[in-house]
Scaffold this active site. Structure first.
Site, PDB file in Angstrom:
ATOM      1  N   THR A  79       0.827  -1.207   0.000  1.00  0.00           N
ATOM      2  CA  THR A  79       0.000   0.000   0.000  1.00  0.00           C
ATOM      3  C   THR A  79       0.862   1.258   0.000  1.00  0.00           C
ATOM      4  O   THR A  79       1.954   1.268   0.583  1.00  0.00           O
ATOM      5  CB  THR A  79      -0.955   0.020   1.212  1.00  0.00           C
ATOM      6  OG1 THR A  79      -1.563   1.304   1.311  1.00  0.00           O
ATOM      7  CG2 THR A  79      -0.230  -0.252   2.524  1.00  0.00           C
ATOM      8  N   SER A 107      -1.068   2.919  10.714  1.00  0.00           N
ATOM      9  CA  SER A 107      -2.036   2.011  11.379  1.00  0.00           C
ATOM     10  C   SER A 107      -1.373   0.646  11.460  1.00  0.00           C
ATOM     11  O   SER A 107      -0.416   0.367  10.734  1.00  0.00           O
ATOM     12  CB  SER A 107      -3.331   1.904  10.566  1.00  0.00           C
ATOM     13  OG  SER A 107      -3.136   1.065   9.435  1.00  0.00           O
ATOM     14  N   TYR A 118      -2.601  -2.017  10.415  1.00  0.00           N
ATOM     15  CA  TYR A 118      -2.787  -2.639   9.091  1.00  0.00           C
ATOM     16  C   TYR A 118      -1.659  -2.220   8.141  1.00  0.00           C
ATOM     17  O   TYR A 118      -0.995  -3.062   7.526  1.00  0.00           O
ATOM     18  CB  TYR A 118      -4.153  -2.248   8.486  1.00  0.00           C
ATOM     19  CG  TYR A 118      -4.107  -2.235   6.982  1.00  0.00           C
ATOM     20  CD1 TYR A 118      -3.991  -3.421   6.277  1.00  0.00           C
ATOM     21  CD2 TYR A 118      -4.100  -1.028   6.255  1.00  0.00           C
ATOM     22  CE1 TYR A 118      -3.875  -3.413   4.895  1.00  0.00           C
ATOM     23  CE2 TYR A 118      -3.990  -1.019   4.890  1.00  0.00           C
ATOM     24  CZ  TYR A 118      -3.876  -2.220   4.212  1.00  0.00           C
ATOM     25  OH  TYR A 118      -3.742  -2.215   2.848  1.00  0.00           O
ATOM     26  N   HIS A 119      -1.449  -0.897   8.011  1.00  0.00           N
ATOM     27  CA  HIS A 119      -0.411  -0.439   7.080  1.00  0.00           C
ATOM     28  C   HIS A 119       0.954  -1.004   7.496  1.00  0.00           C
ATOM     29  O   HIS A 119       1.782  -1.335   6.660  1.00  0.00           O
ATOM     30  CB  HIS A 119      -0.379   1.097   7.028  1.00  0.00           C
ATOM     31  CG  HIS A 119      -1.545   1.698   6.280  1.00  0.00           C
ATOM     32  ND1 HIS A 119      -2.659   2.197   6.914  1.00  0.00           N
ATOM     33  CD2 HIS A 119      -1.772   1.883   4.961  1.00  0.00           C
ATOM     34  CE1 HIS A 119      -3.524   2.665   6.018  1.00  0.00           C
ATOM     35  NE2 HIS A 119      -3.011   2.482   4.817  1.00  0.00           N
ATOM     36  N   LYS A 155       1.756  -4.367   6.195  1.00  0.00           N
ATOM     37  CA  LYS A 155       2.233  -4.351   4.804  1.00  0.00           C
ATOM     38  C   LYS A 155       3.722  -4.043   4.751  1.00  0.00           C
ATOM     39  O   LYS A 155       4.430  -4.510   3.864  1.00  0.00           O
ATOM     40  CB  LYS A 155       1.456  -3.303   3.999  1.00  0.00           C
ATOM     41  CG  LYS A 155      -0.024  -3.583   3.865  1.00  0.00           C
ATOM     42  CD  LYS A 155      -0.285  -4.669   2.844  1.00  0.00           C
ATOM     43  CE  LYS A 155      -1.752  -4.784   2.490  1.00  0.00           C
ATOM     44  NZ  LYS A 155      -2.013  -5.826   1.490  1.00  0.00           N
TER      45      LYS A 155
HETATM   46  N1  USQ Z   1     -11.275   9.790   4.856  1.00  0.00           N
HETATM   47  C1  USQ Z   1     -12.139  10.861   5.013  1.00  0.00           C
HETATM   48  N2  USQ Z   1     -13.475  10.615   5.099  1.00  0.00           N
HETATM   49  C2  USQ Z   1     -14.005   9.361   5.011  1.00  0.00           C
HETATM   50  C3  USQ Z   1     -13.137   8.270   4.821  1.00  0.00           C
HETATM   51  C4  USQ Z   1     -11.772   8.515   4.755  1.00  0.00           C
HETATM   52  O1  USQ Z   1     -11.682  12.006   5.097  1.00  0.00           O
HETATM   53  O2  USQ Z   1     -15.245   9.226   5.098  1.00  0.00           O
HETATM   54  C5  USQ Z   1      -9.826  10.049   4.756  1.00  0.00           C
HETATM   55  C6  USQ Z   1      -8.977   9.305   5.766  1.00  0.00           C
HETATM   56  O3  USQ Z   1      -8.870  10.008   6.981  1.00  0.00           O
HETATM   57  C7  USQ Z   1      -7.659   9.211   5.016  1.00  0.00           C
HETATM   58  C8  USQ Z   1      -8.070   9.129   3.550  1.00  0.00           C
HETATM   59  O4  USQ Z   1      -9.410   9.591   3.484  1.00  0.00           O
HETATM   60  O5  USQ Z   1      -6.907  10.379   5.192  1.00  0.00           O
HETATM   61  C9  USQ Z   1      -8.039   7.726   2.990  1.00  0.00           C
HETATM   62  O6  USQ Z   1      -8.832   6.908   3.799  1.00  0.00           O
HETATM   63  P1  USQ Z   1      -9.471   5.534   3.256  1.00  0.00           P
HETATM   64  O7  USQ Z   1     -10.300   4.941   4.332  1.00  0.00           O
HETATM   65  O8  USQ Z   1     -10.060   5.707   1.920  1.00  0.00           O
HETATM   66  O9  USQ Z   1      -8.114   4.698   2.995  1.00  0.00           O
HETATM   67  P2  USQ Z   1      -7.085   3.983   3.945  1.00  0.00           P
HETATM   68  O10 USQ Z   1      -7.555   3.779   5.340  1.00  0.00           O
HETATM   69  O11 USQ Z   1      -5.776   4.684   3.783  1.00  0.00           O
HETATM   70  O12 USQ Z   1      -7.038   2.543   3.291  1.00  0.00           O
HETATM   71  C10 USQ Z   1      -7.433   2.278   1.926  1.00  0.00           C
HETATM   72  C11 USQ Z   1      -7.652   0.800   1.804  1.00  0.00           C
HETATM   73  C12 USQ Z   1      -6.329   0.097   2.083  1.00  0.00           C
HETATM   74  C13 USQ Z   1      -5.256   0.646   1.175  1.00  0.00           C
HETATM   75  C14 USQ Z   1      -5.140   2.146   1.299  1.00  0.00           C
HETATM   76  C15 USQ Z   1      -4.217   2.790   0.292  1.00  0.00           C
HETATM   77  O13 USQ Z   1      -8.656   0.380   2.715  1.00  0.00           O
HETATM   78  O14 USQ Z   1      -6.505  -1.294   1.893  1.00  0.00           O
HETATM   79  O15 USQ Z   1      -4.030   0.053   1.540  1.00  0.00           O
HETATM   80  O16 USQ Z   1      -6.434   2.724   1.048  1.00  0.00           O
HETATM   81  S1  USQ Z   1      -3.466   4.245   0.911  1.00  0.00           S
HETATM   82  O17 USQ Z   1      -4.489   5.116   1.476  1.00  0.00           O
HETATM   83  O18 USQ Z   1      -2.758   4.881  -0.158  1.00  0.00           O
HETATM   84  O19 USQ Z   1      -2.565   3.808   1.994  1.00  0.00           O
END
Ligand code: USQ
Length: 404
Positions: free
Chosen positions: A144, A179, A181-182, A185
């Protein structure tokens, strides 16, 4: 090519099986249906109804004229992994069988331990099976972008080069996960890199951004072939959640200041990139890293785009920032190299708004399913270990500008 997909019942796995079968590859997959259970545990379900696997397999055979060899096995055990490898003899293994949720891993000690052991153990078993049974096979492992965190310097594609006393070295760029989770990875990346060094494993580690979308064209109109689309706080990603919120007239919910930047890509681009990586395997002993996303966006910028697209479809949508349940930077520098996939021929979709339109139209058909689980749209899993629903930030605060 004979491709084995770990996690074939999931959002990406089910889509990839179809994308590959449509291109003449022979596909096998394993799944224990954990994802269905985790989402249920979070009090939710997929917005798109998901057929039982037997029905999915039937639809797959009808559409692609070939079987998907399915194994309902738990890859945390080595014996089934060994049996699958001996039986199917894969040329490539795609590891999509990990728990993908940051909030789920932050729930408590039990979830943190589960996510890390599940993710690390299954990858271990795949690495050892490759070494002992299919040493020429290519391991394509889903990592990720979140492994890098949000450092105040540009992020290269996996490595940076340094020179000391006239000699160059190539070192992994520091990982700073946010996190458990991260962090799982990050451990996976370290383990694979070492297996490549020690055993000559050929491996691609995909630093993927946030994926969005309800479909790939291959799925056609057969609802049984649609992939799942989660919108709860743990398994729904940002844009997928925003589109579900738009469909039921719930405010879109950027967290905190809402200027978190991430790399994003449509599901169809994710499929294109994974397939390009499979079709262009690394050399024996090569551990390569691809930063896989289409473009970087600010979360508020995305919310504004969803609002605009939804408006064009007659939906009246508001944006209301929520208190941030996570501990993360809400305004930060973010510049990331992503050249390797473009060099292999990746053609980005670019039209994010068109993708959002398709999503909102698809999701509108399942409005009642989202409405029925409306309460899961407001998170309560906080990074400090407490569990209490977050509140909307003062509606009177200054409107948030996009693109900062
Ligand atoms: N966020 C909001 N509002 C929401 C949901 C999320 O502002 O309703 C924000 C979060 O705080 C964060 C960002 O959007 O800053 C991304 O959150 P997310 O829930 O879309 O993504 P994340 O938790 O980072 O995880 C997702 C996938 C994970 C993958 C990752 C890629 O669930 O499997 O590894 O995206 S990355 O984000 O590039 O690490």
């Amino acid at each position: 090519m004979r491709v084995f997909i770990a996690g074939v019942d999931g959002y990406l796995g089910w889509s990839l099986a179809q994308y590959l079968a449509a291109r003449g590859h022979e596909v096998a997959g394993a799944d224990t249906f954990f994802r269905r259970q985790w989402v249920e545990e979070m009090g939710s379900w997929s917005a798109t109804p998901i057929a039982p696997m037997a029905e999915r397999l039937g639809a797959f055979k009808e559409r692609y004229g070939t079987e998907l060899h399915f194994y309902p096995d738990d890859l945390r055990e080595y014996a089934p992994v060994e049996r699958i490898f001996r039986e199917f003899q894969p040329d490539a293994i795609v590891q999509l069988g990990e728990c993908p949720s940051a909030p789920y891993s932050m729930l408590d000690v039990h979830h943190a331990v589960f996510v890390q052991t599940n993710n690390i153990t299954s990858t271990f078993n795949l690495m050892f099976a490759i070494r002992d049974i299919r040493p020429e096979a290519h391991l394509l492992k889903l990592g990720t972008m979140g492994e890098y965190g949000t450092p105040n310097v540009p992020i290269p594609e996996g490595f940076f080069e340094i020179e000391y006393r006239g000699r160059k070295d190539r070192l992994p760029f520091p990982r700073q996960a946010g996190s458990w989770y991260h962090q799982s990875k990050v451990h996976g990346s370290n383990n694979i890199a070492m297996a490549s060094r020690l055993w000559g494993l050929r491996a691609t580690d995909i630093m993927q951004g946030v994926v969005f979308g309800t479909r790939i064209d291959e799925m056609g109109d057969d609802e049984r072939l649609l992939t799942r689309l989660d919108f709860d706080q743990a398994f729904g990603t940002a844009i997928n959640r925003f589109c579900c919120q738009a469909v039921i007239g719930h405010p879109l919910t950027p967290f905190g200041k809402g200027h978190q930047k991430r790399g994003f890509l449509p599901l169809r681009d994710s499929m294109q990139c994974l397939t390009l990586a499979l079709q262009n395997p690394p050399k024996a002993g090569e551990y390569r890293v691809f930063n896989q996303f289409e473009e970087v966006y600010d979360i508020t910028e995305l919310a504004l785009k969803v609002q605009k697209v939804a408006g064009g479809l007659g939906l009246d949508v508001t944006i209301r920032n929520l208190e941030n349940p996570r501990k993360e930077l809400e305004e930060h520098f973010y510049a990331v190299d992503h050249q390797h996939l473009l060099d292999l021929g990746y053609q980005p979709t670019h039209d994010v708004e068109a993708e959002m339109r398709i999503m909102i139209q698809d999701l509108s058909k399942h409005r009642e399913r989202i409405e029925a689980k409306r309460e899961v749209l407001i998170p309560d899993v906080r990074w400090d270990g407490t569990r209490e629903k977050v509140r909307f930030l003062d509606a009177e605060r200054e409107p948030v500008e996009a693109g900062v």
